[in-house]
Design an enzyme around this catalytic site. Sequence first.
Site, PDB file in Angstrom:
ATOM      1  N   GLU A 108       8.319 -24.873   8.846  1.00 32.79           N
ATOM      2  CA  GLU A 108       7.116 -24.468   8.100  1.00 32.79           C
ATOM      3  C   GLU A 108       7.313 -24.779   6.625  1.00 32.79           C
ATOM      4  O   GLU A 108       6.989 -23.962   5.762  1.00 32.79           O
ATOM      5  CB  GLU A 108       6.824 -22.980   8.297  1.00 32.79           C
ATOM      6  CG  GLU A 108       6.587 -22.604   9.744  1.00 32.79           C
ATOM      7  CD  GLU A 108       6.105 -21.170   9.918  1.00 32.79           C
ATOM      8  OE1 GLU A 108       5.082 -20.984  10.562  1.00 32.79           O
ATOM      9  OE2 GLU A 108       6.756 -20.241   9.392  1.00 32.79           O
ATOM     10  N   CYS A 144      -0.405 -14.330   9.878  1.00 31.01           N
ATOM     11  CA  CYS A 144      -0.226 -14.123   8.443  1.00 31.01           C
ATOM     12  C   CYS A 144      -1.384 -14.695   7.634  1.00 31.01           C
ATOM     13  O   CYS A 144      -1.732 -14.170   6.588  1.00 31.01           O
ATOM     14  CB  CYS A 144       1.081 -14.757   7.975  1.00 31.01           C
ATOM     15  SG  CYS A 144       1.243 -16.480   8.406  1.00 31.01           S
TER      16      CYS A 144
END
Lengths: 592, 592
Positions: free
Chosen positions: A270, A354
């Site tokens: 990520e 998130c």
Amino acid sequence: LEQVNPDVPSPGIVIPIIHWLGTPQMFWDSDLGKSIETIAYSLYRKPNPELEARADAIIDMYEKLQDEDGYLNSFFQRIKPEWKWTNLRDFHELYCAGHMIEGAVAYYQATGKRKFLDVMCRMADYCVRKFGKGPGQVPGYCGHEEIELALVRLARVTGNQAYMDLAKFFVDERGQAPNFFIEEAVAHNRDPKGVQKNTLEYNQSHLPVREQTKVVGHAVRAMYLYSAMADLATEYNDDSLTAALETLWADLTQKQMYITGGIGPAESNEGFTDYYDLPNDTAYAETCASVGLVFWASRMLGRGPKRVYADTMEQALYNGAITGLSTDGKTFFYDNPLESTGKHHRWTWHACPCCPPNIARLVTSLGSYIYAVADDEIAIHLYAQSEARVVLANGARFTLTQNTDYPWSGAIDIAIEPETAARFAVSLRIPGWARGAKLAVNGQHVDLAVDADGYARLDRTWQKGDRLALDLPLEPRVLRANPRVRQDAGRVAVMRGPLVYCLEATDNGTGLNSILLQRGLGRAETAAIPDLRGAIAIDLPALRENAETWGADLYAEKAANTQTTTVRLVPYHLWDNREPGEMLVWTRQATQ
Amino acid sequence: LEQVNPDVPSPGIVIPIIHWLGTPQMFWDSDLGKSIETIAYSLYRKPNPELEARADAIIDMYEKLQDEDGYLNSFFQRIKPEWKWTNLRDFHELYCAGHMIEGAVAYYQATGKRKFLDVMCRMADYCVRKFGKGPGQVPGYCGHEEIELALVRLARVTGNQAYMDLAKFFVDERGQAPNFFIEEAVAHNRDPKGVQKNTLEYNQSHLPVREQTKVVGHAVRAMYLYSAMADLATEYNDDSLTAALETLWADLTQKQMYITGGIGPAESNEGFTDYYDLPNDTAYAETCASVGLVFWASRMLGRGPKRVYADTMEQALYNGAITGLSTDGKTFFYDNPLESTGKHHRWTWHACPCCPPNIARLVTSLGSYIYAVADDEIAIHLYAQSEARVVLANGARFTLTQNTDYPWSGAIDIAIEPETAARFAVSLRIPGWARGAKLAVNGQHVDLAVDADGYARLDRTWQKGDRLALDLPLEPRVLRANPRVRQDAGRVAVMRGPLVYCLEATDNGTGLNSILLQRGLGRAETAAIPDLRGAIAIDLPALRENAETWGADLYAEKAANTQTTTVRLVPYHLWDNREPGEMLVWTRQATQ
């Protein structure tokens, strides 16, 4: 909420433990923190007793759940108490506290209610006692940065310097030798090489922060760290932090950022990979990472207006961050590719949720990114329909209203209404792309004196009824990437103002890579896009290779059969809101 | 070998059970089968008593290991007997038997020794009893095709029709409703959706084979299935199989094949995705899959010479398959991208070591792909320095010798030496790309009458000393991809004869995507490449964008700063044999 509510049985592990020996369930408190923060911004703008009651009920649960000593984390209190403080690197305990603190600060500011703020101050006090280099203290920091910037906010609203100093401690300690995460792993009999990506770069603990020169690792982690560093540089006037941040800023924006302000090309971590490695179709470019870039850019403005930060803040906001949200507000992109074959769509939900609360708290707090004030100055970093009521330290009190439908039009009317005539400066950002910008004061054109930082500063005594008229030309621009970006070779991106444009199949049919823009772009026309609330499309002449006449061969000694056509580009942040299909930002351009 | 040797304790599970509930250790027998097959081809060409003794020792172990009833599989006999025949879909039992049968056939043909052949006939006899639709029989087939083509080989060498019929049974049953794998999963209380890729397409059991029109799933599995189908079409003169194969062939070669003959673009299923989806830098294009394509193409020639198959066989052989092997024979590519940033290199070993023995057995048995004979005809499908001793069914006995250093030169001299003058046809493949090919018989130029199948057929009475001189022009060719292949838009590939060429950084420096070939290619020069044993490079004029003068900006409104240069292309199959670095097949080309 069963995990948080001490009056019901614990739900136990709902999301299984995975390879890094934790579970996303460990972050649930952070999502509630972000949600309360979002609710706070929303309540600030518009009362909603039902929503407020819901937030209050959650806050009551947390108050009841909090330990005597101030410790608060629903996962480690209710589900795995034996894991408490055993794995700062992976278990997100301080990260969760950080988001809860941000929620508490925002809720206090919006509602005036202190309960959640007091709860989180007790948790912060606990952390002040727990962490440090004194006897019996833990000399560590969190594997996912967040607590640092949250403690700065808490210190600013409470005036408690201990919180600010703890933020500084966490930042200063990060990456010092011997590395805390290696020591922690050894102490708990874990492989110090770690299970997550096998590298300290993943969480930016490979070097002391002032020695870091390359933006590395998990993108959201990096942005939150740099945001805290920028806050601390401002608070402590710390030039050594500012110097490191300027190096990292250049590293990110000159070697590792998509034109959309998307960052972190790789899904595997990520995060960041090699310089100039910016694949378009597999771009990870997590929505949260661009939100984080907006946070960082905004905080880089803490020591004064600088266009280099505000331009990128705007670029990341309009193209990297809000793209995550569908126009109906119901679905979310987690990753943001710059090319799609038509299979990439927004989620209604995600296992690691998130991004939705992150983009929500950004959108609802947009006002704080538009303006910044100093003792005798207000800077306008962003242009948007808005009204600000301002009291400066020099005593000036005024209302500043922007009337504009920017970014669709470049006309921005600014009304300044002081309670009584007052002297202060208004600094207007003139974006780097806005060549030929014009400014009028009370209808009189003035020379646009743009300073080295990229702002037009009007320092005068303002009267009731003063009006500024700023005109930012929004001619479509054609951008090329540094030739080192192999994925963009032979291609161009079209921008208009701060917006990156793209081709979508719904306007242009399939096979978007068959389209060749002209050199010099040709005659561009703009038009409102049906069904996209006033958004502006750009229509351009182009060539297109004909796939129909090619025949059945997969490979052949044939020239391209091209024909002229007109193509329509639409703002990238609005893609995948109409008929789903292919999308392309970097479009081929004729070479001669 | 501890797993195979009944005289030593079983090693147990050495490679852990993974997500699909099996372990690559289940395939060890197949690697030994392929290795014995490779040893056999090698012994056929050059005796090696030491190697032969080693093979004999392994064969002795298998003979001793074999059960009374003929069953033979070292994993299921020695490690997990309770799993025997519980999971045809995932556990590769019949697949392993297939590779052992291929090894046994080759070893018998090379050495005349029957022991391994007899062992595997007993296993095949066991399978004939075990599988079928009769009472008490299992109406199933293997999740990884291989046993089918192996049984054809065994039937051909033993003359036992039962083996041929079992191969036909496996192929005919595949994909019939109700689906065997679903029934099997339900019977063993497993989720019928399966753990491997969740789809019946993965192993081509989604439809009866004659109804399949799209090449799908795991690429190696698909190639082995189609190879068996082609064999059975030949053996049974089954036009319904041939019709399906022709459809699948067009589907593969017109919509799903890299120009290298690489197939299966995705790592996730080691196989096929969507039509025209051929990413270059992430191409999986497993070496084994191209080897499988050579197998299939070769078997499509079973019903007579057809250039469409032989051209692709050559393309896959030279570019998709042998690329897997380094020039020193010591390292192997598992996947074969068409673009590399310099991080892709051959392995010395791999957790699933299927490719090394597969490429080895192909290379060592190349002769069987070069020639094919019918009653009164020999077809030359491939050109290579070689000598064949031939006896035709019509009684003609002759030696055919090719003298050539093709593919570096296009001059091929063919000597035909019959024991006594004899009438038969020699069919020479004239590759589709060989425009302007010339042929001389005993020094006399003859009209090159290429038939509809792409072969020049010389039907005459051959005398001692007859000579053919075939000249295939090897001018560099510029190929473009179907415009539907988005990844190749604006790009060309250069070929010379059967070879695909590429750019490497060692010749051209880094930043290969900065290079623009001219339209029409310009004046090409050829030159021998130092350190690559006579291989021919192509030097071309080109334009190159200058990255040095670009500046620090990542994105800018700038025109490309290009300069003229010369670039060197080298054969793709030889890449990563010199200084490691970037590589690129599909190169940008100027558009006007």
